[in-house]
Design a protein around this motif. Structure first.
Motif, short mmCIF file in Angstrom:
data_model
loop_
_atom_site.label_atom_id
_atom_site.label_comp_id
_atom_site.label_asym_id
_atom_site.label_seq_id
_atom_site.Cartn_x
_atom_site.Cartn_y
_atom_site.Cartn_z
N HIS A 58 4.26 0.69 7.08
CA HIS A 58 5.46 1.43 6.69
C HIS A 58 5.29 2.94 6.89
O HIS A 58 6.27 3.66 7.04
N LEU A 59 4.06 3.40 6.94
CA LEU A 59 3.81 4.82 7.18
C LEU A 59 3.53 5.11 8.65
O LEU A 59 4.11 6.02 9.22
N ILE A 60 2.64 4.32 9.25
CA ILE A 60 2.25 4.63 10.62
C ILE A 60 3.30 4.23 11.65
O ILE A 60 3.21 4.63 12.80
N ASN A 61 4.29 3.45 11.22
CA ASN A 61 5.44 3.15 12.08
C ASN A 61 6.71 3.71 11.47
O ASN A 61 7.78 3.11 11.56
N HIS A 62 6.59 4.85 10.85
CA HIS A 62 7.71 5.51 10.17
C HIS A 62 8.86 5.71 11.15
O HIS A 62 8.67 5.94 12.33
N SER A 63 10.08 5.63 10.63
CA SER A 63 11.26 5.77 11.49
C SER A 63 11.43 7.19 12.03
O SER A 63 11.98 7.39 13.10
N GLU A 64 10.95 8.17 11.29
CA GLU A 64 11.01 9.56 11.75
C GLU A 64 9.82 9.85 12.64
O GLU A 64 8.68 9.68 12.24
N MET A 78 0.86 -1.16 0.00
CA MET A 78 0.00 0.00 0.00
C MET A 78 0.90 1.22 0.00
O MET A 78 1.71 1.39 0.90
N GLY A 79 0.75 2.04 -0.98
CA GLY A 79 1.65 3.15 -1.14
C GLY A 79 1.21 4.43 -0.46
O GLY A 79 1.91 4.98 0.36
N ASP A 80 0.01 4.90 -0.78
CA ASP A 80 -0.32 6.23 -0.29
C ASP A 80 -1.42 6.18 0.75
O ASP A 80 -2.29 5.34 0.72
N LEU A 81 -1.33 7.08 1.69
CA LEU A 81 -2.28 7.19 2.78
C LEU A 81 -3.32 8.23 2.38
O LEU A 81 -3.11 9.42 2.56
N SER A 82 -4.41 7.75 1.79
CA SER A 82 -5.47 8.66 1.38
C SER A 82 -6.82 7.98 1.60
O SER A 82 -6.90 6.75 1.70
N SER A 100 7.09 12.27 11.23
CA SER A 100 6.32 11.64 10.15
C SER A 100 5.39 10.58 10.70
O SER A 100 4.24 10.46 10.27
N ARG A 101 5.88 9.80 11.65
CA ARG A 101 5.06 8.75 12.26
C ARG A 101 3.81 9.35 12.89
O ARG A 101 2.70 8.87 12.67
N ALA A 102 3.98 10.42 13.66
CA ALA A 102 2.84 11.07 14.32
C ALA A 102 1.86 11.61 13.29
O ALA A 102 0.64 11.45 13.43
N LYS A 103 2.38 12.22 12.25
CA LYS A 103 1.54 12.78 11.19
C LYS A 103 0.74 11.68 10.50
O LYS A 103 -0.47 11.79 10.33
N TYR A 104 1.43 10.60 10.10
CA TYR A 104 0.75 9.51 9.40
C TYR A 104 -0.27 8.80 10.29
O TYR A 104 -1.35 8.43 9.84
N ARG A 105 0.08 8.61 11.56
CA ARG A 105 -0.87 7.96 12.48
C ARG A 105 -2.13 8.80 12.64
O ARG A 105 -3.24 8.27 12.63
N PHE A 137 -4.15 8.54 9.44
CA PHE A 137 -4.74 7.21 9.38
C PHE A 137 -6.01 7.16 10.23
O PHE A 137 -7.06 6.72 9.78
N LYS A 138 -5.91 7.63 11.46
CA LYS A 138 -7.05 7.61 12.39
C LYS A 138 -8.20 8.47 11.87
O LYS A 138 -9.37 8.05 11.94
N VAL A 139 -7.89 9.65 11.36
CA VAL A 139 -8.93 10.54 10.86
C VAL A 139 -9.68 9.89 9.69
O VAL A 139 -10.92 9.91 9.64
#
Length: 113
Positions: free
Chosen positions: A31-37, A1-5, A40-45, A48-50
């Motif tokens: 790979h996005l919601i457990n991002h190493s940065e 899964m590539g993009d978070l949309s 970025s991880r907080a943003k993606y999580r 995702f939740k929203v």
């Protein structure tokens, strides 16, 4: 899964019949919601939740969490599927018409001149 949309998640859940295990969806976006940065991880999580809260309901069955598309999104995805099927039918009919040989016509000219 590539993009978070929203679109990508709708497609994912819809392809699974409108119902998917929460753990499967999380795994697809891991790979996005457990991002190493951390930022970025907080943003993606948060994103995702929203998105999940907007498009799905959480149902628990036998201790397992499932995400089920909300009614309006399920209807939207069904309408999109019907439209895709109509387009395929039109394309298929067009291809059949193009491949059918047409009879040749003979025209007689009467020359008077």
């Amino acid at each position: 899964m590539g993009d978070l949309s929203e679109e990508a998640m709708l497609d994912y859940i819809s392809a699974a019949g409108g119902r998917v295990r929460n753990s499967d969806l999380v795994r697809s976006y891991q790979h996005l919601i457990n991002h190493s940065e951390q930022e970025s991880r907080a943003k993606y999580r948060d994103e995702f939740k929203v998105i999940v809260d907007k498009i799905a309901l959480v149902k628990t069955e036998n201790g397992e969490k499932y995400l089920v598309l909300k009614k309006k999104y399920k209807q939207l995805m069904q309408e999109r599927q019907r439209e895709r099927e109509r387009q395929r039918e039109v394309m298929s009919a067009g291809a059949k018409q193009a491949s059918v040989p047409r009879p040749t016509a003979l025209v007689q000219w009467e020359g008077g001149g």
